[in-house]
Design an enzyme around this catalytic site. Structure first.
Site, short mmCIF file in Angstrom:
data_model
loop_
_atom_site.label_atom_id
_atom_site.label_comp_id
_atom_site.label_asym_id
_atom_site.label_seq_id
_atom_site.Cartn_x
_atom_site.Cartn_y
_atom_site.Cartn_z
N GLY A 80 -5.21 -3.89 -0.60
CA GLY A 80 -4.58 -4.29 -1.55
C GLY A 80 -5.19 -3.22 -2.47
O GLY A 80 -4.74 -2.51 -2.50
N GLU A 81 -4.70 -4.51 -3.89
CA GLU A 81 -5.19 -3.92 -5.33
C GLU A 81 -6.47 -4.24 -5.65
O GLU A 81 -7.30 -5.70 -6.20
CB GLU A 81 -4.02 -4.66 -6.29
N SER A 126 -7.86 3.94 -5.73
CA SER A 126 -6.51 3.46 -6.12
C SER A 126 -5.89 2.87 -6.82
O SER A 126 -6.35 1.92 -6.05
CB SER A 126 -5.73 4.13 -4.55
N ASN A 171 5.87 7.18 4.39
CA ASN A 171 5.60 6.63 5.98
C ASN A 171 5.95 5.67 6.01
O ASN A 171 6.28 4.75 5.67
CB ASN A 171 4.17 6.35 6.24
N CYS A 230 -1.96 -8.01 0.29
CA CYS A 230 -2.03 -7.27 -1.56
C CYS A 230 -0.38 -8.83 -2.38
O CYS A 230 -0.01 -8.68 -1.26
CB CYS A 230 -1.39 -6.07 -1.34
N SER A 270 -0.79 4.96 -9.39
CA SER A 270 0.28 4.91 -8.36
C SER A 270 1.63 4.47 -9.01
O SER A 270 2.59 3.37 -9.19
CB SER A 270 0.38 4.25 -6.98
N LEU A 271 1.49 6.03 -9.27
CA LEU A 271 3.22 6.27 -9.99
C LEU A 271 4.29 6.15 -9.39
O LEU A 271 5.07 5.40 -9.31
CB LEU A 271 3.09 7.82 -11.11
N HIS A 272 4.66 6.64 -8.55
CA HIS A 272 5.94 6.82 -7.91
C HIS A 272 7.27 6.73 -8.40
O HIS A 272 8.28 7.52 -7.76
CB HIS A 272 6.18 5.72 -6.43
N CYS A 293 5.31 -4.13 -3.48
CA CYS A 293 6.07 -2.49 -3.64
C CYS A 293 6.51 -2.67 -2.66
O CYS A 293 6.65 -2.94 -1.18
CB CYS A 293 4.83 -1.54 -4.22
N GLU A 325 -8.17 -3.50 8.14
CA GLU A 325 -8.33 -2.54 8.63
C GLU A 325 -8.74 -1.61 7.64
O GLU A 325 -8.51 -1.24 6.41
CB GLU A 325 -7.05 -1.66 8.58
N CYS A 374 -11.09 5.38 3.94
CA CYS A 374 -10.24 3.75 3.24
C CYS A 374 -10.94 2.98 3.88
O CYS A 374 -10.16 2.63 4.18
CB CYS A 374 -8.72 4.16 4.02
N CYS A 416 6.18 -0.50 0.97
CA CYS A 416 4.83 -0.19 0.86
C CYS A 416 4.31 -1.36 2.16
O CYS A 416 4.84 -3.07 1.67
CB CYS A 416 3.20 -0.96 0.07
N CYS A 465 -1.48 6.02 5.35
CA CYS A 465 -0.64 5.33 4.30
C CYS A 465 0.16 4.96 4.32
O CYS A 465 1.09 4.68 4.23
CB CYS A 465 -0.69 6.84 3.51
#
Ligand code: SAH
Ligand code: SF4
Length: 369
Positions: free
Chosen positions: A172-173, A204, A303, A117, A226-228, A121, A97, A110, A124, A346
């Site tokens: 993906g990373e 990112s 989300n 991925c 992406s700390l979180h 996480c 996508e 985006c 996600c 996201c």
């Protein structure tokens, strides 16, 4: 896909040098590279027939040996807020996508770097996809081309285009597929082609520490992390890559990021999860960690997706968190959730084919013009 595509050379994704080399094999002189580059990346040509500055005979030789095929857009959806999402299918059947998020006078695409991925996480949706493969440089650039097609922005003056920025924040990373991402972005940044500058591209990462410096040196794009979470025990849970590259090492890589300065800050993404990482103490610890880094913070209301175990923090909590970070001198806007009705927000990206029945929330396809 046209006939014999398998044996034809795909032009999209070749560097200029590679294209010159390939063209030479079929008797074309080096100046043709510039010509083709312009047709493909400035005019958006999708067939050799359109290339009227090239003689007909030459066009048919090109047609015989090369292809400009794009992946098929099997879905093209528009949200009530004008966010747009394309579901692209590759010849091997894999789907990814790509999302366009328009704002008043600009817009960001985006872009995905992998099918699925390999990281998992916990908050996600992409991380729950069973099938994963890297995208080629061609497949990464094709997302940009499909968006330009769909937005009808080929050949337009820059100030008339809404598609101005790229964020490598899709599926993906990107730093696990660095070579292809780097090749694709180098082609996208080429001043005689798509010409989106490094200042308008943000990559990112969930924190692939050993690749961060190289990314800054070679590409010079903006970095988002992406700390979180502000403690390793919690980040180990949310972003399992943290077990390999803990917060301390990640922040050292950020301090040393070659392309960051006061005017080009590193974005720290922080997904707001109710009761998990959203306390005042978390906000204060975040401020302490970021001390001395050219940083800004992006607070992302989590989300939801079906089956996930989290809740989004309340608006009041997010605002209180944001205030603490802001008061410490870091900008900390709350990211608006976009395209939710078309499942384009996201971390919700997960190819249609991998979604279980009943999980789909498509509200409908783009109305036909
Ligand atoms: N793999 C890269 C880039 C893609 S994800 C990375 O993790 O950075 C883009 C951003 O969306 C990341 O910050 C990611 O943590 C965040 N994200 C993932 N799932 C989310 C969700 N459900 N709600 C909000 N943000 C999410
Ligand atoms: Fe992969 Fe990023 Fe999702 Fe983590 S947040 S699973 S790294 S796409």
């Amino acid at each position: 896909m046209s006939e014999n595509t398998q044996t034809k050379t795909q032009i999209i994704g070749l560097t200029r040098a590679e294209l010159t080399e390939k063209l030479k094999e079929f008797g074309f002189e080096p100046f043709r590279t510039k010509q083709l580059w312009h047709w493909v990346y400035v005019k958006g040509a999708t067939s050799f027939d359109q290339m009227t500055t090239i003689a007909k005979d030459s066009r048919s030789v090109l047609e015989q040996h090369f292809t400009l095929d794009r992946p098929k857009a099997v879905r093209d959806l528009v949200s009530f807020d004008h966010t747009r999402k394309w579901l692209l299918e590759f010849p091997d059947g894999n789907k990814i996508e790509t999302v366009f998020i328009p704002e008043e006078d600009r817009g960001a695409l985006c872009v995905s770097s992998q099918v699925g991925c390999t990281l998992t996480c916990s908050f996600c949706h992409t991380g729950t996809m069973p099938l994963v493969r890297n995208l080629s440089a061609q497949e990464i650039i094709a997302q940009v081309l499909v968006a330009r097609d769909g937005l009808n922005e080929w050949g337009k003056r820059r100030e008339d285009c809404l598609f101005t920025n790229i964020v490598m924040m899709g599926m993906g990373e990107p730093l696990f597929n660095y070579e292809n991402v780097a090749k694709a972005l180098t082609i996208v940044m080429d001043g005689e082609g798509i010409a989106i500058s490094k200042r308008k591209i943000t990559l990112s990462t969930s924190g692939v520490v050993p690749m961060i410096e190289r990314c800054g040196h070679e590409l010079g794009v903006n970095l988002a992390i992406s700390l979180h979470a502000v403690r390793d025990d919690l980040r180990d849970e949310l972003v399992p890559l943290n077990k390999k590259y803990p917060i301390k090492e990640l922040l050292i890589a950020c301090r040393n990021y070659p392309a960051a300065n006061n005017a080009r800050r590193i974005t720290f993404e922080y997904v707001m999860l109710k009761g998990i990482n959203d306390s005042d103490a978390d906000a204060r610890e975040l401020v302490r960690l970021l001390n001395g880094i050219h940083a800004k913070v992006n607070l992302i209301p989590w989300n939801p997706w079906p089956g996930a175990q989290y809740e989004t923090s309340t608006r009041e909590r997010i605002q209180a968190f944001s205030r603490i970070v802001n008061d410490a001198g870091f900008s900390a806007p709350v990211r608006a959730t976009r395209g939710q009705d078309i499942f384009a927000a996201c971390g919700q990206l997960k190819s249609d084919s991998e979604r279980k029945k009943g999980e789909k929330v498509w509200l409908g396809d783009k109305p036909q013009a």
